[in-house]
Design an enzyme around this catalytic site. Structure first.
Site, PDB file in Angstrom:
ATOM      1  N   ARG A  50       0.888  -1.393  -0.288  1.00 50.65           N
ATOM      2  CA  ARG A  50       0.038   0.264  -0.119  1.00 50.65           C
ATOM      3  C   ARG A  50       0.823   1.027   0.218  1.00 50.65           C
ATOM      4  NH1 ARG A  50      -2.854  -1.582   4.615  1.00 50.65           N
ATOM      5  NH2 ARG A  50      -3.006  -0.107   5.505  1.00 50.65           N
ATOM      6  N   ASN A  51       2.390   1.152   0.104  1.00 54.71           N
ATOM      7  CA  ASN A  51       2.707   2.141  -0.508  1.00 54.71           C
ATOM      8  C   ASN A  51       3.142   2.910  -1.518  1.00 54.71           C
ATOM      9  OD1 ASN A  51       5.005   4.008   0.018  1.00 54.71           O
ATOM     10  ND2 ASN A  51       5.683   3.283   1.823  1.00 54.71           N
ATOM     11  N   GLN A  52       2.979   4.218  -1.482  1.00 56.50           N
ATOM     12  CA  GLN A  52       2.009   4.803  -2.420  1.00 56.50           C
ATOM     13  C   GLN A  52       3.903   5.319  -3.105  1.00 56.50           C
ATOM     14  OE1 GLN A  52      -0.359   8.067  -1.771  1.00 56.50           O
ATOM     15  NE2 GLN A  52      -2.054   7.108  -1.243  1.00 56.50           N
ATOM     16  N   THR A 158       4.725   8.548   1.752  1.00 55.81           N
ATOM     17  CA  THR A 158       4.037   7.426   0.826  1.00 55.81           C
ATOM     18  C   THR A 158       3.969   6.192   1.789  1.00 55.81           C
ATOM     19  OG1 THR A 158       6.032   6.541  -0.262  1.00 55.81           O
ATOM     20  CG2 THR A 158       5.644   8.534  -1.248  1.00 55.81           C
TER      21      THR A 158
END
Length: 183
Positions: A50-52, A158
């Site tokens: 889920r890190n952007q 992020t």
């Protein structure tokens, strides 16, 4: 209110960060604080699903976030983007930056890396802990670093733990850092 300094906890292992991902022609260096546990386990920058970071790099530099990790890294390098972290070693329980034991922090040799990047124009600090740690590292340097040819941008994290901004809002702030000119 001053941040409480946690004591070194002998029962916690000393975590080792990842090696820098760079080529000498890098123009942008993205510095996180310290990789989270998912990233350390996988030995991949921004390895939490889920890190952007990778979707942001897709929007900003055309890095295909759906590719496997080595291919994403190759595309980031081709886009003249380098990745590393301010903190090289620390103790931390879990993945949150707030759990880093302050007295255990050992910084990466950022000046030495930047000396290998003659085209470097921008340093992007990915999140509040990266900003705080970077400023601490700067205070330890005997010279003023970085010089005025490199701009430093403080950007929202992020991390999936930083959900107060939407992806679109983060993208806009990161895009502003990309288009800003150097001093």
């Amino acid at each position: 209110m001053a941040a409480m300094m946690l004591p070194v906890l002998p029962e916690l292992p000393l975590l080792q960060g990842l090696a820098p991902l760079y080529q000498p022609n890098a123009k942008v260096l993205i510095l996180g604080s310290m990789p989270g546990q998912a990233s350390l386990d996988s030995q991949q920058y921004y390895g939490h699903p889920r890190n952007q970071l990778w979707p942001l790099l897709q929007q900003l530099f055309g890095v295909d976030a759906s590719l496997d990790y080595p291919s994403r890294c190759q595309q980031a390098l081709a886009a003249k983007v380098a990745l590393w972290d301010v903190i090289g070693n620390c103790q931390r329980q879990g993945s949150l930056d707030s759990a880093i034991v302050g007295s255990s922090i050992r910084f990466n040799p950022l000046v030495e890396l930047c000396q290998q990047l003659p085209d470097l124009q921008k340093i992007w600090l990915n999140g509040g802990k990266a900003v705080q740690s970077f400023r601490q590292y700067q205070r330890q340097q005997s010279t003023s670093w970085p010089d005025s040819t490199i701009t430093v941008h403080e950007l929202p994290s992020t991390s999936p733990a930083h959900a107060s901004l939407t992806f679109a809002a983060k993208l806009e702030l990161w895009r502003q850092a990309l288009v800003s000119s150097n001093a």
